[in-house]
Motif scaffolding. Structure first.
Motif, PDB file in Angstrom:
ATOM      1  N   SER A 143       0.874  -1.175   0.000  1.00  0.00           N
ATOM      2  CA  SER A 143       0.000   0.000   0.000  1.00  0.00           C
ATOM      3  C   SER A 143       0.905   1.218   0.000  1.00  0.00           C
ATOM      4  CB  SER A 143      -0.936   0.004   1.210  1.00  0.00           C
ATOM      5  OG  SER A 143      -0.187   0.090   2.415  1.00  0.00           O
ATOM      6  N   THR A 144       0.403   2.319  -0.549  1.00  0.00           N
ATOM      7  CA  THR A 144       1.216   3.532  -0.649  1.00  0.00           C
ATOM      8  C   THR A 144       0.487   4.697   0.003  1.00  0.00           C
ATOM      9  OG1 THR A 144       0.325   4.138  -2.815  1.00  0.00           O
ATOM     10  CG2 THR A 144       2.296   2.739  -2.787  1.00  0.00           C
ATOM     11  N   ARG A 145       1.279   5.670   0.446  1.00  0.00           N
ATOM     12  CA  ARG A 145       0.708   6.904   0.995  1.00  0.00           C
ATOM     13  C   ARG A 145       1.649   8.059   0.685  1.00  0.00           C
ATOM     14  NH1 ARG A 145       2.886   4.066   5.409  1.00  0.00           N
ATOM     15  NH2 ARG A 145       4.087   5.336   6.880  1.00  0.00           N
ATOM     16  N   HIS A 146       1.145   9.275   0.881  1.00  0.00           N
ATOM     17  CA  HIS A 146       1.885  10.513   0.626  1.00  0.00           C
ATOM     18  C   HIS A 146       2.301  10.646  -0.847  1.00  0.00           C
ATOM     19  CE1 HIS A 146       1.798  10.861   4.895  1.00  0.00           C
ATOM     20  NE2 HIS A 146       2.704   9.919   5.100  1.00  0.00           N
ATOM     21  N   THR A 147       1.600   9.956  -1.735  1.00  0.00           N
ATOM     22  CA  THR A 147       1.902  10.059  -3.158  1.00  0.00           C
ATOM     23  C   THR A 147       1.100  11.219  -3.753  1.00  0.00           C
ATOM     24  OG1 THR A 147       0.154   8.493  -3.705  1.00  0.00           O
ATOM     25  CG2 THR A 147       2.340   7.583  -3.338  1.00  0.00           C
ATOM     26  N   PRO A 148       1.520  11.801  -4.858  1.00  0.00           N
ATOM     27  CA  PRO A 148       2.688  11.416  -5.635  1.00  0.00           C
ATOM     28  C   PRO A 148       3.966  12.178  -5.286  1.00  0.00           C
ATOM     29  CG  PRO A 148       1.416  12.992  -6.894  1.00  0.00           C
ATOM     30  CD  PRO A 148       0.687  12.790  -5.587  1.00  0.00           C
ATOM     31  N   ALA A 149       3.911  13.101  -4.326  1.00  0.00           N
ATOM     32  CA  ALA A 149       5.083  13.961  -4.105  1.00  0.00           C
ATOM     33  C   ALA A 149       6.151  13.316  -3.223  1.00  0.00           C
ATOM     34  CB  ALA A 149       4.641  15.288  -3.504  1.00  0.00           C
ATOM     35  N   PHE A 150       5.730  12.649  -2.146  1.00  0.00           N
ATOM     36  CA  PHE A 150       6.686  12.109  -1.175  1.00  0.00           C
ATOM     37  C   PHE A 150       6.273  10.687  -0.787  1.00  0.00           C
ATOM     38  CE2 PHE A 150       6.699  16.729  -0.675  1.00  0.00           C
ATOM     39  CZ  PHE A 150       8.048  16.991  -0.877  1.00  0.00           C
ATOM     40  N   GLY A 151       6.232   9.804  -1.771  1.00  0.00           N
ATOM     41  CA  GLY A 151       5.666   8.480  -1.578  1.00  0.00           C
ATOM     42  C   GLY A 151       6.382   7.622  -0.545  1.00  0.00           C
ATOM     43  N   VAL A 152       5.567   6.890   0.210  1.00  0.00           N
ATOM     44  CA  VAL A 152       6.037   5.864   1.148  1.00  0.00           C
ATOM     45  C   VAL A 152       5.303   4.582   0.806  1.00  0.00           C
ATOM     46  CG1 VAL A 152       6.162   5.129   3.564  1.00  0.00           C
ATOM     47  CG2 VAL A 152       6.499   7.536   2.977  1.00  0.00           C
ATOM     48  N   ALA A 153       6.032   3.474   0.732  1.00  0.00           N
ATOM     49  CA  ALA A 153       5.416   2.175   0.455  1.00  0.00           C
ATOM     50  C   ALA A 153       5.405   1.354   1.728  1.00  0.00           C
ATOM     51  CB  ALA A 153       6.192   1.436  -0.631  1.00  0.00           C
ATOM     52  N   ARG A 154       4.246   0.838   2.103  1.00  0.00           N
ATOM     53  CA  ARG A 154       4.157  -0.110   3.227  1.00  0.00           C
ATOM     54  C   ARG A 154       4.044  -1.509   2.651  1.00  0.00           C
ATOM     55  NH1 ARG A 154       1.149   0.622   8.834  1.00  0.00           N
ATOM     56  NH2 ARG A 154       3.043   1.905   8.984  1.00  0.00           N
ATOM     57  N   LEU A 155       4.987  -2.367   3.011  1.00  0.00           N
ATOM     58  CA  LEU A 155       4.999  -3.752   2.567  1.00  0.00           C
ATOM     59  C   LEU A 155       4.480  -4.619   3.701  1.00  0.00           C
ATOM     60  CD1 LEU A 155       8.572  -3.816   0.982  1.00  0.00           C
ATOM     61  CD2 LEU A 155       6.464  -2.878   0.038  1.00  0.00           C
ATOM     62  N   LEU A 156       3.378  -5.311   3.445  1.00  0.00           N
ATOM     63  CA  LEU A 156       2.793  -6.211   4.428  1.00  0.00           C
ATOM     64  C   LEU A 156       3.319  -7.610   4.162  1.00  0.00           C
ATOM     65  CD1 LEU A 156      -0.832  -4.786   4.219  1.00  0.00           C
ATOM     66  CD2 LEU A 156       0.868  -4.331   5.995  1.00  0.00           C
ATOM     67  N   LEU A 157       4.044  -8.159   5.132  1.00  0.00           N
ATOM     68  CA  LEU A 157       4.724  -9.436   4.969  1.00  0.00           C
ATOM     69  C   LEU A 157       4.042 -10.519   5.785  1.00  0.00           C
ATOM     70  CD1 LEU A 157       8.392  -8.118   5.385  1.00  0.00           C
ATOM     71  CD2 LEU A 157       7.101  -8.420   3.260  1.00  0.00           C
ATOM     72  N   SER A 158       3.917 -11.696   5.198  1.00  0.00           N
ATOM     73  CA  SER A 158       3.376 -12.835   5.926  1.00  0.00           C
ATOM     74  C   SER A 158       4.488 -13.471   6.759  1.00  0.00           C
ATOM     75  CB  SER A 158       2.753 -13.844   4.955  1.00  0.00           C
ATOM     76  OG  SER A 158       3.704 -14.239   3.994  1.00  0.00           O
ATOM     77  N   ALA A 159       4.161 -14.497   7.513  1.00  0.00           N
ATOM     78  CA  ALA A 159       5.105 -15.135   8.433  1.00  0.00           C
ATOM     79  C   ALA A 159       6.361 -15.596   7.698  1.00  0.00           C
ATOM     80  CB  ALA A 159       4.446 -16.320   9.114  1.00  0.00           C
ATOM     81  N   GLY A 160       7.525 -15.109   8.133  1.00  0.00           N
ATOM     82  CA  GLY A 160       8.792 -15.530   7.570  1.00  0.00           C
ATOM     83  C   GLY A 160       9.108 -14.977   6.191  1.00  0.00           C
TER      84      GLY A 160
ATOM     85  N   ALA B 141      10.215 -10.983   7.974  1.00  0.00           N
ATOM     86  CA  ALA B 141       9.180 -10.875   9.005  1.00  0.00           C
ATOM     87  C   ALA B 141       9.277 -12.035   9.987  1.00  0.00           C
ATOM     88  CB  ALA B 141       7.802 -10.855   8.357  1.00  0.00           C
ATOM     89  N   PRO B 142       8.906 -11.825  11.236  1.00  0.00           N
ATOM     90  CA  PRO B 142       8.853 -12.932  12.201  1.00  0.00           C
ATOM     91  C   PRO B 142       7.667 -13.852  11.908  1.00  0.00           C
ATOM     92  CG  PRO B 142       7.986 -10.928  13.183  1.00  0.00           C
ATOM     93  CD  PRO B 142       8.504 -10.552  11.816  1.00  0.00           C
ATOM     94  N   GLN B 143       7.507 -14.877  12.694  1.00  0.00           N
ATOM     95  CA  GLN B 143       6.438 -15.859  12.471  1.00  0.00           C
ATOM     96  C   GLN B 143       5.043 -15.273  12.639  1.00  0.00           C
ATOM     97  OE1 GLN B 143       6.841 -18.876  11.042  1.00  0.00           O
ATOM     98  NE2 GLN B 143       8.886 -17.984  10.828  1.00  0.00           N
ATOM     99  N   THR B 144       4.957 -14.111  13.234  1.00  0.00           N
ATOM    100  CA  THR B 144       3.654 -13.443  13.364  1.00  0.00           C
ATOM    101  C   THR B 144       3.361 -12.528  12.183  1.00  0.00           C
ATOM    102  OG1 THR B 144       4.755 -11.733  14.659  1.00  0.00           O
ATOM    103  CG2 THR B 144       3.672 -13.509  15.886  1.00  0.00           C
ATOM    104  N   GLY B 145       4.311 -12.458  11.225  1.00  0.00           N
ATOM    105  CA  GLY B 145       4.155 -11.527  10.116  1.00  0.00           C
ATOM    106  C   GLY B 145       4.558 -10.128  10.538  1.00  0.00           C
ATOM    107  N   GLY B 146       4.439  -9.173   9.637  1.00  0.00           N
ATOM    108  CA  GLY B 146       4.795  -7.806   9.987  1.00  0.00           C
ATOM    109  C   GLY B 146       4.727  -6.881   8.798  1.00  0.00           C
ATOM    110  N   TRP B 147       5.246  -5.683   8.972  1.00  0.00           N
ATOM    111  CA  TRP B 147       5.247  -4.692   7.900  1.00  0.00           C
ATOM    112  C   TRP B 147       6.538  -3.886   7.963  1.00  0.00           C
ATOM    113  CZ3 TRP B 147       5.863   0.158   9.808  1.00  0.00           C
ATOM    114  CH2 TRP B 147       5.408   0.411  11.114  1.00  0.00           C
ATOM    115  N   ILE B 148       6.846  -3.248   6.828  1.00  0.00           N
ATOM    116  CA  ILE B 148       7.988  -2.346   6.746  1.00  0.00           C
ATOM    117  C   ILE B 148       7.605  -1.182   5.843  1.00  0.00           C
ATOM    118  CG2 ILE B 148       9.011  -3.774   4.917  1.00  0.00           C
ATOM    119  CD1 ILE B 148      11.751  -2.773   5.843  1.00  0.00           C
TER     120      ILE B 148
END
Length: 199
Positions: free
Chosen positions: A4-21, A56-63
């Motif tokens: 998912s993305t936010r602050h676009t289009p000028a200062f984009g940030v991407a959030r990556l949602l990761l599953s376990a491991g 990501a840890p076994q609980t999943g996570g985001w970056i």
């Protein structure tokens, strides 16, 4: 991996949602924040940048990732059938299921034995691109042709035909930077451009 993305289009940030491991490769400098437990492992240098693998840890996570330059972040979903050529150093992040193809025959036809200003990626999953400025998407019909300065090219899929030529055959030219060159693209397909030049 979902993006998912936010602050676009000028200062984009991407959030990556990761599953376990699940792991993702990205520029080490691009990491803004992550959920607790995401582990970073340095993967070495390429193209003047230090790469990292975030797992990501076994609980999943985001970056959360943000590019060095102001501009958009643009995910391209690879389906395993069609690859993409993208500007060198434009990839912000990619999962392990997306690979860099080097050498790539179509690029060898464009650049010869030299390392050009494009890289090719294939596989499945999201390839997250970082643009300077907002992204313009040119949807070309079959047979429609446009000419683009290499400094503004962000990426294009394999079905799009591409020809590299000199703007002035007597002037200076560089396949590494695109100086003195132009790209002609023919549809069908979509060509992604950034609205500020990559120098």
């Amino acid at each position: 991996m979902r993006v998912s993305t936010r602050h676009t289009p000028a200062f984009g940030v991407a959030r990556l949602l990761l599953s376990a491991g699940e792991a993702v490769e990205a520029d080490a400098r691009a990491m803004v924040a992550s959920s607790f437990g995401v582990v970073e492992t340095r993967a070495g240098r390429r193209g003047g940048r230090t790469g990292s693998v975030f797992t990501a840890p076994q609980t999943g996570g985001w970056i959360d990732l943000a590019p060095d330059d102001a501009g958009d972040v643009h995910p391209v979903e690879l389906d395993g059938r069609v690859g993409w050529s993208v500007a060198r150093a434009a990839v912000l992040a990619r999962p392990a299921t997306v690979r860099r193809d080097h050498p790539w025959p179509a690029h060898q036809a464009l650049f010869g034995s030299d390392a050009g200003f494009l890289e090719h990626y294939s596989g499945t999953g999201p390839l997250v691109l970082a643009a300077r400025g907002p992204v313009d998407a040119f949807a070309l019909e079959a047979g429609e042709v446009i000419t683009v300065s290499p400094a503004y090219v962000l990426g294009y899929p394999d079905p799009v035909q591409c020809r590299l030529r000199a703007v002035d055959p007597a002037g200076p030219q560089s396949v590494r930077t695109g100086e003195g060159l132009a790209l002609d693209f023919a549809g069908p397909g979509t060509v992604l451009l950034q609205t500020r030049a990559r120098r």
